[in-house]
Scaffold this active site. Sequence first.
Site, PDB file in Angstrom:
ATOM      1  N   GLU A 167       1.029   5.814  -4.738  1.00 16.26           N
ATOM      2  CA  GLU A 167       1.432   5.165  -5.986  1.00 16.26           C
ATOM      3  C   GLU A 167       1.138   5.992  -7.227  1.00 16.26           C
ATOM      4  O   GLU A 167       1.926   5.979  -8.196  1.00 16.26           O
ATOM      5  CB  GLU A 167       0.750   3.793  -6.108  1.00 16.26           C
ATOM      6  CG  GLU A 167       1.281   2.737  -5.152  1.00 16.26           C
ATOM      7  CD  GLU A 167       0.577   2.737  -3.801  1.00 16.26           C
ATOM      8  OE1 GLU A 167       0.788   1.791  -3.035  1.00 16.26           O
ATOM      9  OE2 GLU A 167      -0.183   3.700  -3.510  1.00 16.26           O
ATOM     10  N   GLU A 213      -1.055  -0.922   2.890  1.00 13.97           N
ATOM     11  CA  GLU A 213      -1.716  -2.162   2.492  1.00 13.97           C
ATOM     12  C   GLU A 213      -1.394  -3.304   3.459  1.00 13.97           C
ATOM     13  O   GLU A 213      -2.242  -4.165   3.722  1.00 13.97           O
ATOM     14  CB  GLU A 213      -1.323  -2.514   1.056  1.00 13.97           C
ATOM     15  CG  GLU A 213      -1.928  -1.546   0.042  1.00 13.97           C
ATOM     16  CD  GLU A 213      -1.413  -1.748  -1.360  1.00 13.97           C
ATOM     17  OE1 GLU A 213      -2.235  -1.957  -2.267  1.00 13.97           O
ATOM     18  OE2 GLU A 213      -0.180  -1.685  -1.566  1.00 13.97           O
TER      19      GLU A 213
END
Length: 249
Positions: free
Chosen positions: A123, A103
């Site tokens: 995640e 990210e």
Amino acid sequence: MTVRVDRRGPVATFTFDRLTKRNAFDAAMTAALDSALNDFEDDDSLRVGIITGGTEAFSAGTDVVSWAGEPTPRGGPYGVAGRTITKPLIAAVEGIAAGGGFEIALSATMIVASTASTFSFPEVKLGLIAECGGLFRGPRALPLNVARELLLTGGTLSATRAYALGLVNRLTVPGEALSEALELATSIATVAPIAVRQTLEALEALHCADDEIGWNATDRAKEAARGSADALEGVAAFKERRSPRWTGR
């Protein structure tokens, strides 16, 4: 010092320096990167920035033992993922760019990567979601179905395929990502600074017009995921180095 700052004329390089944790972010590292990028943005003599983790790992994202601290006022998560980019920022990636590390790379203006690097959103394997822009920047930077696969499986994307898909601007041999990023940064720094800034501002305004919608959707997903029993189990299993036992609650 968890973020080293080096300057070569108008180009500033920010190197994550927490290799014992694969450059995973804790609160101190978030604060350090935020401060360094604030100084970079406020210094008119600096025109281009590079973020890198060195030659071994870009970043494993959040340190799930100590966590990454609160989003900063100017930079958001990690001091960069929510930042309004005012100057070109290049991510030079070697090794893993996982979770928040991916990210962070996606929040940069461009990505240079070596063939030894990989990108992933792991995640879901912890019962969590990509909280720091991945849910909307991933599908922007990649074909939608590729982004879906990464986000829903936690699988890995090689730098070679990322280059073929247009995510990576320049692909290098291992160990040369920073050198190539410096060459790219220098080529940007030699052209008219006002034109570069105005071009970047226009591109960001057009490309990021739906960011607020993306962050709001992410916040809703984050609240639901973090409040689940599966999230507690996923993080516990990661810390204990065992397979998680999902309950769907």
